[in-house]
Design a protein around this motif. Sequence first.
Motif, PDB file in Angstrom:
ATOM      1  N   VAL A  64     -35.300 -53.110  38.208  1.00  0.00           N
ATOM      2  CA  VAL A  64     -36.752 -52.983  38.054  1.00  0.00           C
ATOM      3  C   VAL A  64     -37.243 -54.157  37.221  1.00  0.00           C
ATOM      4  CG1 VAL A  64     -38.655 -51.624  37.114  1.00  0.00           C
ATOM      5  CG2 VAL A  64     -36.752 -50.480  38.269  1.00  0.00           C
ATOM      6  N   GLY A  65     -38.219 -54.878  37.736  1.00  0.00           N
ATOM      7  CA  GLY A  65     -38.773 -56.005  37.021  1.00  0.00           C
ATOM      8  C   GLY A  65     -39.687 -55.572  35.894  1.00  0.00           C
ATOM      9  N   ILE A  66     -39.704 -56.368  34.845  1.00  0.00           N
ATOM     10  CA  ILE A  66     -40.698 -56.196  33.777  1.00  0.00           C
ATOM     11  C   ILE A  66     -41.608 -57.417  33.875  1.00  0.00           C
ATOM     12  CG2 ILE A  66     -41.123 -55.810  31.336  1.00  0.00           C
ATOM     13  CD1 ILE A  66     -38.282 -54.878  30.995  1.00  0.00           C
ATOM     14  N   ASP A  67     -42.716 -57.234  34.579  1.00  0.00           N
ATOM     15  CA  ASP A  67     -43.596 -58.353  34.943  1.00  0.00           C
ATOM     16  C   ASP A  67     -45.014 -58.103  34.421  1.00  0.00           C
ATOM     17  OD1 ASP A  67     -41.362 -59.111  36.333  1.00  0.00           O
ATOM     18  OD2 ASP A  67     -42.271 -59.047  38.311  1.00  0.00           O
ATOM     19  N   PRO A  68     -45.242 -58.337  33.144  1.00  0.00           N
ATOM     20  CA  PRO A  68     -46.566 -58.028  32.568  1.00  0.00           C
ATOM     21  C   PRO A  68     -47.593 -59.123  32.815  1.00  0.00           C
ATOM     22  CG  PRO A  68     -45.070 -58.778  30.859  1.00  0.00           C
ATOM     23  CD  PRO A  68     -44.265 -58.729  32.117  1.00  0.00           C
ATOM     24  N   LYS A 108     -35.185 -56.418  34.694  1.00  0.00           N
ATOM     25  CA  LYS A 108     -35.288 -57.863  34.891  1.00  0.00           C
ATOM     26  C   LYS A 108     -36.629 -58.367  34.351  1.00  0.00           C
ATOM     27  CE  LYS A 108     -36.106 -59.662  39.014  1.00  0.00           C
ATOM     28  NZ  LYS A 108     -37.305 -60.486  38.719  1.00  0.00           N
ATOM     29  N   PRO A 109     -36.682 -58.717  33.072  1.00  0.00           N
ATOM     30  CA  PRO A 109     -37.933 -59.278  32.547  1.00  0.00           C
ATOM     31  C   PRO A 109     -38.186 -60.685  33.073  1.00  0.00           C
ATOM     32  CG  PRO A 109     -36.233 -59.247  30.848  1.00  0.00           C
ATOM     33  CD  PRO A 109     -35.653 -58.561  32.042  1.00  0.00           C
ATOM     34  N   GLN A 110     -39.421 -60.954  33.446  1.00  0.00           N
ATOM     35  CA  GLN A 110     -39.828 -62.296  33.861  1.00  0.00           C
ATOM     36  C   GLN A 110     -40.328 -63.018  32.610  1.00  0.00           C
ATOM     37  OE1 GLN A 110     -40.507 -65.507  34.626  1.00  0.00           O
ATOM     38  NE2 GLN A 110     -40.051 -64.727  36.679  1.00  0.00           N
ATOM     39  N   SER A 111     -39.553 -63.988  32.157  1.00  0.00           N
ATOM     40  CA  SER A 111     -39.821 -64.595  30.854  1.00  0.00           C
ATOM     41  C   SER A 111     -41.175 -65.294  30.796  1.00  0.00           C
ATOM     42  CB  SER A 111     -38.703 -65.564  30.481  1.00  0.00           C
ATOM     43  OG  SER A 111     -38.659 -66.660  31.369  1.00  0.00           O
ATOM     44  N   ALA A 112     -41.662 -65.819  31.912  1.00  0.00           N
ATOM     45  CA  ALA A 112     -42.915 -66.570  31.890  1.00  0.00           C
ATOM     46  C   ALA A 112     -44.077 -65.728  31.391  1.00  0.00           C
ATOM     47  CB  ALA A 112     -43.224 -67.102  33.290  1.00  0.00           C
ATOM     48  N   PHE A 113     -44.075 -64.445  31.732  1.00  0.00           N
ATOM     49  CA  PHE A 113     -45.193 -63.596  31.342  1.00  0.00           C
ATOM     50  C   PHE A 113     -45.181 -63.284  29.852  1.00  0.00           C
ATOM     51  CE2 PHE A 113     -44.832 -62.344  35.932  1.00  0.00           C
ATOM     52  CZ  PHE A 113     -45.987 -62.984  36.320  1.00  0.00           C
ATOM     53  N   VAL A 125     -42.602 -64.285  22.852  1.00  0.00           N
ATOM     54  CA  VAL A 125     -41.144 -64.364  22.890  1.00  0.00           C
ATOM     55  C   VAL A 125     -40.536 -63.315  21.966  1.00  0.00           C
ATOM     56  CG1 VAL A 125     -39.151 -65.839  22.381  1.00  0.00           C
ATOM     57  CG2 VAL A 125     -41.129 -66.781  23.575  1.00  0.00           C
ATOM     58  N   ALA A 126     -41.165 -63.047  20.843  1.00  0.00           N
ATOM     59  CA  ALA A 126     -40.675 -62.001  19.949  1.00  0.00           C
ATOM     60  C   ALA A 126     -40.706 -60.636  20.636  1.00  0.00           C
ATOM     61  CB  ALA A 126     -41.511 -61.966  18.670  1.00  0.00           C
ATOM     62  N   VAL A 127     -41.747 -60.383  21.426  1.00  0.00           N
ATOM     63  CA  VAL A 127     -41.811 -59.133  22.187  1.00  0.00           C
ATOM     64  C   VAL A 127     -40.677 -59.079  23.207  1.00  0.00           C
ATOM     65  CG1 VAL A 127     -43.190 -57.770  23.815  1.00  0.00           C
ATOM     66  CG2 VAL A 127     -44.292 -58.878  21.864  1.00  0.00           C
ATOM     67  N   LEU A 128     -40.403 -60.203  23.849  1.00  0.00           N
ATOM     68  CA  LEU A 128     -39.316 -60.261  24.822  1.00  0.00           C
ATOM     69  C   LEU A 128     -37.973 -60.000  24.147  1.00  0.00           C
ATOM     70  CD1 LEU A 128     -38.287 -60.863  27.672  1.00  0.00           C
ATOM     71  CD2 LEU A 128     -38.361 -63.301  27.112  1.00  0.00           C
ATOM     72  N   GLU A 129     -37.740 -60.600  22.993  1.00  0.00           N
ATOM     73  CA  GLU A 129     -36.494 -60.364  22.266  1.00  0.00           C
ATOM     74  C   GLU A 129     -36.300 -58.873  22.001  1.00  0.00           C
ATOM     75  OE1 GLU A 129     -36.592 -62.643  18.696  1.00  0.00           O
ATOM     76  OE2 GLU A 129     -36.510 -64.575  19.720  1.00  0.00           O
ATOM     77  N   LYS A 130     -37.351 -58.197  21.570  1.00  0.00           N
ATOM     78  CA  LYS A 130     -37.260 -56.768  21.266  1.00  0.00           C
ATOM     79  C   LYS A 130     -36.988 -55.969  22.528  1.00  0.00           C
ATOM     80  CE  LYS A 130     -37.661 -53.489  18.139  1.00  0.00           C
ATOM     81  NZ  LYS A 130     -36.680 -53.382  17.027  1.00  0.00           N
ATOM     82  N   ALA A 131     -37.641 -56.336  23.626  1.00  0.00           N
ATOM     83  CA  ALA A 131     -37.434 -55.614  24.881  1.00  0.00           C
ATOM     84  C   ALA A 131     -35.990 -55.757  25.352  1.00  0.00           C
ATOM     85  CB  ALA A 131     -38.400 -56.137  25.952  1.00  0.00           C
ATOM     86  N   VAL A 132     -35.441 -56.959  25.259  1.00  0.00           N
ATOM     87  CA  VAL A 132     -34.053 -57.180  25.663  1.00  0.00           C
ATOM     88  C   VAL A 132     -33.113 -56.346  24.805  1.00  0.00           C
ATOM     89  CG1 VAL A 132     -32.207 -58.903  25.730  1.00  0.00           C
ATOM     90  CG2 VAL A 132     -34.473 -59.475  26.608  1.00  0.00           C
ATOM     91  N   ASP A 154     -35.040 -63.259  34.000  1.00  0.00           N
ATOM     92  CA  ASP A 154     -35.557 -64.044  35.114  1.00  0.00           C
ATOM     93  C   ASP A 154     -36.310 -65.237  34.547  1.00  0.00           C
ATOM     94  OD1 ASP A 154     -36.306 -64.968  37.551  1.00  0.00           O
ATOM     95  OD2 ASP A 154     -37.454 -63.204  38.142  1.00  0.00           O
ATOM     96  N   ALA A 155     -35.570 -66.319  34.292  1.00  0.00           N
ATOM     97  CA  ALA A 155     -36.156 -67.522  33.709  1.00  0.00           C
ATOM     98  C   ALA A 155     -36.020 -68.737  34.618  1.00  0.00           C
ATOM     99  CB  ALA A 155     -35.510 -67.824  32.353  1.00  0.00           C
ATOM    100  N   LYS A 156     -35.133 -68.644  35.623  1.00  0.00           N
ATOM    101  CA  LYS A 156     -34.949 -69.700  36.629  1.00  0.00           C
ATOM    102  C   LYS A 156     -34.797 -71.078  35.997  1.00  0.00           C
ATOM    103  CE  LYS A 156     -37.378 -67.129  40.248  1.00  0.00           C
ATOM    104  NZ  LYS A 156     -37.879 -65.979  39.455  1.00  0.00           N
ATOM    105  N   ARG A 157     -33.945 -71.167  34.988  1.00  0.00           N
ATOM    106  CA  ARG A 157     -33.718 -72.438  34.318  1.00  0.00           C
ATOM    107  C   ARG A 157     -32.843 -73.349  35.174  1.00  0.00           C
ATOM    108  NH1 ARG A 157     -37.550 -70.515  31.586  1.00  0.00           N
ATOM    109  NH2 ARG A 157     -37.498 -70.471  29.314  1.00  0.00           N
ATOM    110  N   GLY A 158     -33.085 -74.651  35.074  1.00  0.00           N
ATOM    111  CA  GLY A 158     -32.279 -75.616  35.790  1.00  0.00           C
ATOM    112  C   GLY A 158     -32.533 -77.010  35.244  1.00  0.00           C
ATOM    113  N   ASP A 159     -31.471 -77.673  34.792  1.00  0.00           N
ATOM    114  CA  ASP A 159     -31.596 -79.023  34.269  1.00  0.00           C
ATOM    115  C   ASP A 159     -30.207 -79.644  34.252  1.00  0.00           C
ATOM    116  OD1 ASP A 159     -32.657 -81.364  32.862  1.00  0.00           O
ATOM    117  OD2 ASP A 159     -34.287 -80.048  32.238  1.00  0.00           O
TER     118      ASP A 159
END
Length: 284
Positions: free
Chosen positions: A23-27, A63-68, A77-84, A97-102
């Motif tokens: 389940v996505g967490i897409d706020p 699956k949190p979507q980090s962009a939101f 980001v602090a809210v995301l840390e707590k959710a994780v 779900d951050a789709k990082r690539g470099d």
Amino acid sequence: MSPLEPFGARLRRAMDDRGPLSVGIDPHASLLAEWGLNDDVAGLERFSRTVVEAMADRVAVLKPQSAFFERFGSRGVAVLEKAVEEARAAGALVVMDAKRGDIGSTMAAYAESFLHKDAPLFSDALTVSPYLGYGSLKPAVELARENGAGLFVLALTSNPEGGEVQHAVRTEDPGGRNVGATMLAHLAAENAGAQPLGSFGAVVGATLGDLSSYDLAINGPLLAPGIGAQGATAADLPRVFGAAVRNVVPNVSRGVLRHGPDAGALRAAADRFAEEIRAAVTSV
């Protein structure tokens, strides 16, 4: 569960015990509005806490979507840390779900942000983009192995724009494989010999129709967006994924989240999707 137990083994157990559902967490702003929340950090926190409390003890994956979260800066980001942290404590596996690539040290830094066991955003798995070359993901692959985490590599995505890259044929490939198929082959090599399931998965859209021309037997999980609002259904999964369907982790976001903010309605929606998916998978 030991934190160093491979992600694939932990995911297999979670899917068997709780059902194969992410389940996505897409706020995003429109969904916050539907919930009657303001598009601010307080609304973000209320939304994410409600989703985690309603579902982290019952679904296999959140699956949190980090962009939101990132759009609100450090407070988001602090809210995301707590959710994780709270989702993992309640037993859900977290796929960031951050789709990082470099490349090089930058990819290594992204990996450390999400895949190092001591990082505030340490997640069970991370979505990554291989389109600077699969080899550019090496720092993330190595750190994931070291910390019992996993990756989901973009391979055959459901967005229509993806085809111009993912369906392009590599002229230097003697088999004439396209780029998406090449990514699947790399992942199969990463997962060779892993039991009961490898930790290196692919993102493969549930809306893509017949994929029988692709070798989806990568001995790893297939994260499948597209169920619900994008038009795919649980009944489509066997047709799309064939014999690999048991390793599919269908992701539903709006199809569940639109039932909020009532926690009971969120749980009921997630349970319905989980049972529909389980029935479709076991029918194969």
